[in-house]
Write a protein that holds these residues in place. Structure first.
Motif, short mmCIF file in Angstrom:
data_model
loop_
_atom_site.label_atom_id
_atom_site.label_comp_id
_atom_site.label_asym_id
_atom_site.label_seq_id
_atom_site.Cartn_x
_atom_site.Cartn_y
_atom_site.Cartn_z
N ALA A 96 34.76 44.33 101.16
CA ALA A 96 35.98 44.75 99.95
C ALA A 96 35.73 44.66 98.66
O ALA A 96 34.51 44.15 98.24
CB ALA A 96 36.95 43.81 99.98
N ALA A 97 36.30 45.85 97.93
CA ALA A 97 35.76 46.12 96.74
C ALA A 97 37.09 46.48 96.06
O ALA A 97 38.41 46.76 96.62
CB ALA A 97 35.30 47.89 96.77
N ARG A 98 37.37 45.98 94.95
CA ARG A 98 38.71 46.88 94.07
C ARG A 98 37.89 46.54 92.49
O ARG A 98 37.36 46.29 91.63
CB ARG A 98 39.08 44.98 93.83
N VAL A 99 38.82 47.76 92.31
CA VAL A 99 39.13 48.39 90.66
C VAL A 99 40.17 47.76 90.13
O VAL A 99 41.74 47.71 90.72
CB VAL A 99 38.67 49.43 90.24
N ILE A 100 40.17 47.60 88.50
CA ILE A 100 41.57 47.18 88.09
C ILE A 100 41.41 47.73 86.51
O ILE A 100 40.34 47.43 86.11
CB ILE A 100 41.49 45.39 87.95
N LEU A 101 42.33 48.85 86.50
CA LEU A 101 41.90 49.03 85.22
C LEU A 101 43.01 49.31 84.19
O LEU A 101 44.16 49.13 84.04
CB LEU A 101 42.03 51.04 85.26
N PRO A 102 42.88 48.30 82.77
CA PRO A 102 43.82 47.70 81.97
C PRO A 102 44.42 48.89 81.59
O PRO A 102 43.42 49.47 80.28
CB PRO A 102 43.22 46.76 81.26
N ILE A 103 45.80 49.61 81.22
CA ILE A 103 46.23 50.39 80.88
C ILE A 103 46.67 50.22 78.85
O ILE A 103 45.94 51.52 78.45
CB ILE A 103 47.59 51.23 81.41
N ASN A 104 46.61 48.72 78.78
CA ASN A 104 47.88 49.02 77.72
C ASN A 104 47.72 47.01 77.48
O ASN A 104 47.05 46.43 78.58
CB ASN A 104 47.95 49.41 77.01
#
Length: 246
Positions: free
Chosen positions: A168-176
């Motif tokens: 598995a792989a996961r990407v987390i992108l904080p927008i603000n």
């Protein structure tokens, strides 16, 4: 069985390594509703029946459902458990001419996914996790062919339980400060006749330090021989979730 035991031993080792980290544990419990359409192929003694149900159809035919997830984090390690139980029954025209008037397909599906994820990259703009885990399935499928020109009712049922290893792989992108986007993919299985994969994307809003809400889209597929017959199930649709972090 030996492969499964080795796999769980590896997960236990990862958990032991995580417990040696010096940072504190934090947890997130999530309840969610997944409005998934169903595409299933059931191989019966009289032939293959393909059932395609939209999200609206599934909601109308749903008999029972329970969905929840839990994540524990400590330092760079995260441990995720996700569970789904659903039971639905739906009728459709049969592919067997006038012999039978309708096929009623009943599907009971339980799945538990467990993942151990390591955070390889963490910055204010991007977090990347990857790891391994398992997905346990318990599937029962029944088909009832209602009387047509033959004037008889035919029933058949199949079921099985099994475990597939996963990557598995996961990407987390904080927008603000309050909005975050997340994407996760996993895939696994034990061979060409036993495969599973999942993909989801979501956007999360953080109300405060504890409470959050999310919405997104999720697809899960499984292919497995049940009772010596090939079967495939795909669940796909939007979801909404409420999470509590502590």
């Amino acid at each position: 069985m030996k492969r499964t035991a080795t796999f769980f031993a590896a997960l236990a080792l990862l958990a032991g390594q995580a417990s040696a980290q010096s940072s504190d544990w934090n947890y997130t419990a999530t309840l969610y509703g997944w409005f998934a359409g169903l595409d299933t192929s059931v191989d019966t003694p009289r032939g293959t029946i393909n059932a395609e149900l939209s999200s609206k159809d599934v909601l109308e035919d749903l008999d029972a459902s329970l969905m929840a997830a839990f994540e524990a984090r400590r330092g760079p390690w995260g441990f995720v458990v996700d569970g789904v139980y659903s039971k639905l029954s739906a009728g459709k025209a049969t592919p067997f001419g006038q012999s039978f008037s309708e096929a009623v397909v009943e599907t009971k599906l339980s799945q538990v996914t467990g993942l151990a994820l390591y955070r390889f990259h963490s910055s204010p703009t991007l977090k990347f996790d990857a790891g391994a885990g398992f997905r346990w399935f318990d599937v029962d499928m029944g088909v009832t062919l209602t009387p047509g020109s033959l004037g008889v009712t035919r029933t058949s049922s199949i079921g099985d339980s099994w475990v597939d290893p996963l990557l598995a792989a996961r990407v987390i992108l904080p927008i603000n400060d309050v909005w975050t986007a997340t994407a996760l993919v996993d895939f696994g299985g034990t061979g060409s006749d036993d495969k599973t994969w999942q993909a989801l994307a979501s956007v999360q809003y953080q109300f405060n330090d504890n409470w959050s809400a999310a919405f997104g889209y999720r697809t899960m597929n499984l292919q497995h021989d049940i009772g010596g017959r090939p079967n495939e199930i795909t669940l796909s649709g939007p979801f909404i979730a409420a999470g509590f972090r502590f």
